[in-house]
Design an enzyme around this catalytic site. Sequence first.
Site, PDB file in Angstrom:
ATOM      1  N   SER A 680       0.966  -1.130  -0.010  1.00 38.92           N
ATOM      2  CA  SER A 680      -0.022  -0.147   0.001  1.00 38.92           C
ATOM      3  C   SER A 680       0.845   1.062   0.031  1.00 38.92           C
ATOM      4  O   SER A 680       1.517   1.502  -0.901  1.00 38.92           O
ATOM      5  CB  SER A 680      -0.891   0.109   1.216  1.00 38.92           C
ATOM      6  OG  SER A 680      -2.408  -0.041   0.805  1.00 38.92           O
ATOM      7  N   ASP A 757      -8.493  -4.528  -7.313  1.00 37.31           N
ATOM      8  CA  ASP A 757      -8.217  -3.370  -6.100  1.00 37.31           C
ATOM      9  C   ASP A 757      -9.265  -2.258  -6.356  1.00 37.31           C
ATOM     10  O   ASP A 757      -9.059  -1.498  -7.290  1.00 37.31           O
ATOM     11  CB  ASP A 757      -6.736  -3.047  -6.085  1.00 37.31           C
ATOM     12  CG  ASP A 757      -6.295  -2.453  -4.860  1.00 37.31           C
ATOM     13  OD1 ASP A 757      -7.397  -1.729  -4.188  1.00 37.31           O
ATOM     14  OD2 ASP A 757      -5.190  -2.448  -4.334  1.00 37.31           O
ATOM     15  N   HIS A 790      -7.455  -4.908  -2.615  1.00 41.18           N
ATOM     16  CA  HIS A 790      -6.408  -4.357  -1.742  1.00 41.18           C
ATOM     17  C   HIS A 790      -5.782  -5.405  -0.871  1.00 41.18           C
ATOM     18  O   HIS A 790      -4.692  -5.297  -0.498  1.00 41.18           O
ATOM     19  CB  HIS A 790      -6.777  -3.119  -1.369  1.00 41.18           C
ATOM     20  CG  HIS A 790      -5.333  -2.142  -0.992  1.00 41.18           C
ATOM     21  ND1 HIS A 790      -4.559  -1.858  -2.126  1.00 41.18           N
ATOM     22  CD2 HIS A 790      -5.053  -1.542   0.094  1.00 41.18           C
ATOM     23  CE1 HIS A 790      -3.353  -1.057  -1.473  1.00 41.18           C
ATOM     24  NE2 HIS A 790      -3.953  -0.980  -0.104  1.00 41.18           N
TER      25      HIS A 790
END
Length: 820
Positions: A680, A757, A790
Amino acid sequence: MGFEDEELEPLNYELANIRKRKTKGIFPVELALWTLLVWGSFALLKTIDSDVPSGISAFFKWHWPVRPGKQSLDKISFANVRNATFAPQLHSIQWISGVDSSVSDKGLFLSEKDDSYVVESVLDKNYSRVLLDSKHFEHDGYNYSVEYVKASPDLSQVLLRSNTTKNWRHSTVGSYFLLDEDQNGLRLLGHGIALVQWSPNSQDLAYVQANDMFLYSTKTHTVSRRITNDGSAQVFNGKPDWVYEEEVFEGDSAMWWSPKGDYLAYLRINETLVHEFPIPYFAQDDADIYPEVRKIKYPKSGSANPQATLMVYDINAQKFSAVEHGDASTLITEVLWVGDAKILAKTSDRCSDVLSVVLVDAEKGASHEVPRKESSEDGWWEITHNTKYVPRDSLRGRDQDGYVDLIPFNGYNHLAYYSPANSTDPVMLTSGEWEVVDGPAAIDFESNNVYFIATKKDSAERHIYSVNLHDPLNIKDVSDTSEDGYFSISFSSGSRFALVSYLGPEVPYQKVVEFKSNTSDALTAGNVLGKTLFCLEENETLKSRLKHYEIPQKTFREMNLGKDKNGHDIIASSYEILPPNFNPKLKDHYPVFFYAYGGPNSQQVAKLFSIGFNQVVSSQLNAIVVVVDGRGTGFKGRDFRALVRDNLGDVEAQDQISAAKQYAAKPFVDAQKISLFGWSYGGYLTLKTLERDAGRTFKYGMSVAPVTDWRLYDSVYTERYMHKPQQNSDGYAKAKVHNASALGETTRFLLMHGSGDDNVHFQNSLKFLDMLDLAGVENYDMHVFPDSDHSIRYHNANNIVYDKLLNWAAQAYDGRFLAL
């Protein structure tokens, strides 16, 4: 950032949001769940010392693993991390807020027993009231499973949910049923309902279906009113759209009942102008030969935001009023009732530069801006949701309604008491070069004590403290600050009782404490105030199990990373994990595995008990694992974190490189085997660090689900730290991962991303790969996880992503990439 749990130390089976994203707060307990949940799949883990900590009573006598002389101990592996070998048992008491709980707090909570849901009391062990006698039920010939339970405030009725479908991170859709006190009146409220909330009067329910709001009467068992009629795919009533759910409220609700149930405040969010982002899904059904394309309204930085309007509905008069609160781009970040008919709303401009406070008189349908308009100066206004209403009570010295808020004060976040509610000159309850975390946790309205979690002792610890509204700045310890500790606390509705959870650095334990007892506490482990009623969890099985494993040693320290541009020392929190049988006399021997997150106001260096991916790396690869919270991270004051404003990826990368250089200079480290991994924001920081370093220090990097260009991420998060691209074009250009030739100087790096995502779009990695292609850079490996979001979990993806990280790092340290 609206990133998934990879912000935490990886593969720790996440603390179920114990540390919130961005601010990394502690235990945001969702009291509405009303069930006693066992968090058996926890892994938060840390090195175990061989000595018993001092000051712990016989009741909490620890049996720490003493390393036997010649006994062979097992190493930490993926197998025993994944099967919860090291997972401490942790429980979350879901306190029940009854109609009189603020006056007569019996410590009621809901538990699951023998397939039933039972109300119990921490004060009276003989108190027991069955609300639901089964976790399964039948309605209209169909069988349903109970997946959510929420009792009315007077405990006379129970709301049930089944057929739950996950929407976004926090939101769901399901079928809701209502069961009366006699358990013989099961009624269907509706299918496809997104959100239901009890009125404080225990008679009405407000719910959201197809983005419209309805009022249901339990007296007539009918929909008594359809509150809105304009709900659609573009207009959300009472529930947040994607960006408000992800970045503003961090939850699924955008409606708030008044204290007596006379009014209902809610947001009307219009995202007509927000651009759609298409996400193709390829592996949902084997029969599909064309991908399924799902479109999401996603405002990227600099583009149109949803327009939010605060509405107030008068239940009795059936009238609406809209609250004036700035222009269409204004963010409404928090809504709080500060009286039976008064609302306080906190708003900010879309770039979080200026905080404004609006007071609304629901009875008169009027609103005005409180002259508490505050600039963030060189930082930004972080969104918070813990402001607490303090009702007036002349007998207890509170002549007017007010509230306790968390505000910056002399560069640190502290508690401020505003009374009356329209005051602009608060009484500062706390002060100093330390920070209150997500406070206040609770307020006892009888004693005027305010309880909170803070970093007063150490930024890597969390201790519990109290301060009185009438005795500001006189801070009292609640947890035992003589020992290292990371605590959370969950209070009963009247703040008389609390679940105190010790989460590290040693094996976690939990206890229930009464704070209004005059009896001294014989069981003082963890707390110095209050009387321990009972220990809820000691994790003795885990303590015994740890005796059989070689636990890599974990050490916390402050690192001096050199001088900043003003000549001041850069002091960053860090920890290192040394592999089993570490020998400092070896020369050029140990690889170093850096793990980083590094996002604004985040924290990874925390004294939590943890055995996860980092310990696996240390044990299996014989590597030193290092985590450094450099500049931009949280809990060290505004000056430390605000440096990244308008310039993401700069000083964060500098600090990782500075730390790596110090390790490269150690005689026992192999300087050719230093790597960096992040997910991330950490994935972004990994690429920015490799770009800046150009292979001089970090030879290898592993980036998972990274942002590569801040123009591609959502507006609310990005503009808080970078302003709009139209205002800061140079900053965006610099913050982008853009120097392909520098990345080409790295020995090798790994890129992984989920194609589904919805948060950090796969577009980021695709555009990055295109840049590498144009520059002819080929020193990387790539793995795409079809349809994973994600968190990368779809179709066994979470096992694969960590297996690949470990195996790829092993190949790097074995020198297999040198010939490529």
